[in-house]
Design an enzyme around this catalytic site. Structure first.
Site, short mmCIF file in Angstrom:
data_model
loop_
_atom_site.label_atom_id
_atom_site.label_comp_id
_atom_site.label_asym_id
_atom_site.label_seq_id
_atom_site.Cartn_x
_atom_site.Cartn_y
_atom_site.Cartn_z
N ARG A 8 0.91 -1.37 -0.01
CA ARG A 8 -0.04 0.11 -0.06
C ARG A 8 0.96 1.25 0.00
O ARG A 8 1.89 1.22 0.96
CB ARG A 8 -0.95 -0.05 1.24
CG ARG A 8 -1.99 1.23 1.43
CD ARG A 8 -2.76 1.11 2.51
NE ARG A 8 -1.86 2.16 3.55
CZ ARG A 8 -2.56 2.45 4.77
NH1 ARG A 8 -3.78 2.28 4.88
NH2 ARG A 8 -1.90 3.41 5.25
N TYR A 62 -3.31 11.87 6.45
CA TYR A 62 -3.60 10.19 7.00
C TYR A 62 -2.46 9.60 6.11
O TYR A 62 -2.10 9.55 5.17
CB TYR A 62 -4.93 9.71 6.48
CG TYR A 62 -4.80 8.15 6.52
CD1 TYR A 62 -4.79 7.55 5.39
CD2 TYR A 62 -4.94 7.59 7.72
CE1 TYR A 62 -4.69 6.02 5.40
CE2 TYR A 62 -4.83 6.33 7.78
CZ TYR A 62 -4.90 5.67 6.68
OH TYR A 62 -4.47 4.21 6.57
N ASP A 74 -5.41 3.73 0.16
CA ASP A 74 -6.53 3.77 1.04
C ASP A 74 -6.95 5.38 1.23
O ASP A 74 -6.16 6.37 1.44
CB ASP A 74 -5.94 3.61 2.55
CG ASP A 74 -7.19 3.71 3.50
OD1 ASP A 74 -7.01 3.01 4.74
OD2 ASP A 74 -8.24 4.03 3.23
N HIS A 128 -9.41 6.54 2.53
CA HIS A 128 -9.81 6.95 4.04
C HIS A 128 -11.05 7.76 4.18
O HIS A 128 -11.07 8.70 4.68
CB HIS A 128 -8.63 7.35 4.77
CG HIS A 128 -8.57 6.84 6.01
ND1 HIS A 128 -8.95 7.44 7.40
CD2 HIS A 128 -7.78 5.69 6.59
CE1 HIS A 128 -8.66 6.93 8.30
NE2 HIS A 128 -8.10 5.73 8.00
N GLU A 169 -9.23 1.66 -1.69
CA GLU A 169 -9.99 1.47 -0.19
C GLU A 169 -10.75 2.93 0.37
O GLU A 169 -10.14 3.73 0.15
CB GLU A 169 -8.88 0.92 0.64
CG GLU A 169 -9.33 0.78 2.21
CD GLU A 169 -8.44 0.29 3.35
OE1 GLU A 169 -7.37 0.17 2.81
OE2 GLU A 169 -8.84 0.26 4.35
N GLU A 191 -13.46 -1.87 6.95
CA GLU A 191 -12.76 -1.89 8.31
C GLU A 191 -13.45 -1.61 9.44
O GLU A 191 -13.31 -1.81 10.54
CB GLU A 191 -11.44 -1.31 8.04
CG GLU A 191 -11.03 0.14 8.08
CD GLU A 191 -9.96 0.67 8.06
OE1 GLU A 191 -9.09 0.32 7.22
OE2 GLU A 191 -9.68 1.45 8.84
N ARG A 239 -13.67 -5.55 4.00
CA ARG A 239 -12.26 -5.21 4.64
C ARG A 239 -12.71 -5.59 6.32
O ARG A 239 -12.03 -5.52 7.22
CB ARG A 239 -11.84 -3.98 4.91
CG ARG A 239 -11.39 -3.51 3.63
CD ARG A 239 -9.91 -3.71 3.28
NE ARG A 239 -9.39 -2.56 4.19
CZ ARG A 239 -8.20 -2.96 4.85
NH1 ARG A 239 -7.66 -4.17 4.98
NH2 ARG A 239 -7.51 -2.04 5.75
N GLU A 277 -4.03 -7.62 5.43
CA GLU A 277 -3.36 -6.32 5.78
C GLU A 277 -2.32 -6.84 6.95
O GLU A 277 -2.70 -7.63 7.80
CB GLU A 277 -4.13 -5.03 6.30
CG GLU A 277 -3.24 -4.01 6.69
CD GLU A 277 -4.14 -2.81 6.92
OE1 GLU A 277 -5.31 -3.08 6.96
OE2 GLU A 277 -3.51 -1.78 7.35
N TRP A 320 -11.98 11.90 8.72
CA TRP A 320 -10.73 11.97 8.97
C TRP A 320 -10.38 10.25 8.30
O TRP A 320 -10.94 9.33 8.26
CB TRP A 320 -10.27 11.47 10.41
CG TRP A 320 -8.74 11.22 10.44
CD1 TRP A 320 -7.89 12.01 10.10
CD2 TRP A 320 -8.31 9.84 10.97
NE1 TRP A 320 -6.61 11.44 10.27
CE2 TRP A 320 -6.82 9.92 10.71
CE3 TRP A 320 -8.95 8.76 11.22
CZ2 TRP A 320 -6.00 8.82 11.08
CZ3 TRP A 320 -8.19 7.41 11.40
CH2 TRP A 320 -6.72 7.84 11.35
C1 CS2 Z 1 -6.18 2.32 8.07
C2 CS2 Z 1 -5.95 2.15 9.34
O1 CS2 Z 1 -5.02 -0.01 7.55
C3 CS2 Z 1 -5.82 0.70 7.27
O2 CS2 Z 1 -6.51 0.63 6.44
O3 CS2 Z 1 -7.44 2.66 7.56
O4 CS2 Z 1 -4.82 2.73 9.65
C4 CS2 Z 1 -7.05 2.94 10.36
O5 CS2 Z 1 -6.70 4.34 9.93
C5 CS2 Z 1 -6.79 2.60 11.77
O6 CS2 Z 1 -6.72 1.38 11.95
C6 CS2 Z 1 -7.56 3.56 12.46
O7 CS2 Z 1 -7.55 3.09 13.97
MG MG Z 2 -7.93 1.56 5.78
#
Ligand code: CS2
Ligand code: MG
Length: 403
Positions: free
Chosen positions: A147, A159, A210, A212, A236, A262, A283, A339, A403
């Site tokens: 990634r 991020y 990502d 995000h 993602e 996630e 995810r 991941e 975020w």
């Molecule tokens: C991210 C994470 O790994 C990922 O895909 O989205 O770093 C996420 O920001 C954190 O797990 C949030 O606690």
């Molecule tokens: Mg993520």
């Protein structure tokens, strides 16, 4: 067999983790991860004050009945706190059952569907050049899938980018830090990032990104189209997924594969996305989506469609979750990718584990259970330290953004 005790162990070997330990009258114990980044004590309290009293005396073999008791019996269903608590109990009970059977957990799920588990690494940098170097470094470590996230010119804190040379960790101690965001700058920059990465690394590695949750559906469609020449494995969290239908618009405009989930905590969060084939990877994780029991249901629904698993595995999910996830990954027929953000040394010492990494793949190991334990004496040396995930504001006017 009966549950005689269940305890919460909160520790902070570099970051906060919440672990549930269930003990039985036959001496077997099981561990479950209950870590929820930035809201750890909420889950600890939900377990301590509301769940554990209902567990004492129950037969730990009755995993499904206990899952239904905690889900339906709570009346107030779903949500990250509730489902992380249920996940921790579920994972610990599967650990106990597998230990009682003398088998690695994946054998109880249906045995291995593959020899090893493909994982992806995180490469990030403050700018394109640094990120390309990190992609090369992770390729040299054997990762087949990487990634890539980078700083965005004109934005201060973004991020996914590590600061002061440490491994990336989004949670910071004290109150939430404030990051800034500008979609226009990000949309101009990201295709340049992947043009540079693909030109540097060639075509033998899978590249992931990502977003995000930060784009609107039409902006995500634009980015997906702009990234098509670089053949990403997935894009993602392209847009916030409370509105599952939003992905219909993205799907109409781009062939870049989409991953999401996630932050989902039940099958209901992704039922529409899967049934309408609006995504390519789901995810959801052991720790946040109700444990092994519920994650299997999500994977089985996804298996009716061309949707594969791609479980979250950031460092804010503990080694207990990683261990359980790898058993799930070894079994699940519609596996996609896992991941892998390696934990720091202190965390690995607190959570001795059987899982291994080798040349871009992982394996959960063959010990009975999920193969992860906790050194409680060592954990006690790392007391909880309140930490929050950042908040995000639009650079132009300070609007609170995703975020
Ligand atoms: C991210 C994470 O790994 C990922 O895909 O989205 O770093 C996420 O920001 C954190 O797990 C949030 O606690
Ligand atoms: Mg993520």
């Amino acid at each position: 067999m009966k549950i005689t005790q269940a305890r919460i162990i909160v520790c902070c070997p570099g970051r906060n983790f919440v672990t549930l330990k269930i003990e039985t009258d036959e001496g077997l114990t099981g561990l479950g991860d209950a870590s929820l980044n930035g809201r750890e004590l909420a889950v600890a309290s939900y377990l301590e004050d509301h769940v554990i009293p209902c567990l004492i005396g129950r037969d730990p073999h009755r995993i499904e009945d206990i899952w239904q008791y905690l889900y339906r019996g709570a009346y107030w269903r779903r949500g990250p706190v509730t489902m992380s608590a249920i996940a921790a109990v579920d994972t610990a009970l599967w650990d106990i059952k597998a230990k009682a059977a003398g088998l690695p957990l994946y054998q109880l799920l249906g045995g291995a569907s593959r020899e090893r588990v493909l994982v992806y690494a995180h490469a990030n940098g403050r700018d394109i050049e640094e990120t390309v170097d990190e992609v090369h470094r992770h390729a040299a470590m054997g990762y087949k899938a990487i990634r890539a996230q980078s700083g965005v010119p004109g934005l201060n804190k973004v991020y996914g980018v590590a600061t002061d040379g440490k491994a990336y960790e989004p949670a910071t101690q004290g109150l939430p830090t404030e990051q800034d965001w500008d979609t226009h700058k990000y949309l101009l920059h990201t295709p340049k990032l992947f043009d540079a990465v693909r030109s540097a690394i060639g075509w033998d590695h899978q590249l992931l990104h990502d977003v995000h949750h930060r784009l609107t559906p039409i902006e995500a469609a634009r980015l997906g189209k702009d990234l098509e020449p670089f053949r990403l494995f997935w894009m993602e969290d392209a847009t916030p997924a409370e509105n599952q239908d939003a992905f219909r618009l993205i799907r109409q405009h781009t062939t870049t594969p989409l991953a999401v989930g996630e932050i989902f905590n039940t099958i209901w969060d992704c039922k529409g996305l899967i049934e309408n084939q609006l995504i390519d990877f789901i995810r959801t994780t052991v720790v946040h989506a109700g444990g092994i029991t519920h994650l299997r249901r999500i994977a089985d629904l996804a298996a009716l469609y061309p949707v594969r698993t791609g479980s979250h595995g950031a460092t804010d999910l503990s080694p207990v979750c990683m261990g359980a996830a790898l058993h799930f990954d070894l079994w699940v027929p519609n596996f996609g990718i896992q991941e892998h953000m390696p934990h720091n040394e202190e965390t690995d010492a607190v959570f001795p584990h059987a899982y291994t990494y080798r040349d871009g793949f992982m394996h959960p190991g063959e010990v009975p259970g999920h193969g992860v334990e906790i050194d409680e004496a060592l954990a006690a040396k790392y007391p909880y330290r309140r930490a929050y995930l950042p908040v995000n504001r639009l650079q132009q006017d300070g609007t609170l953004w995703h975020w």
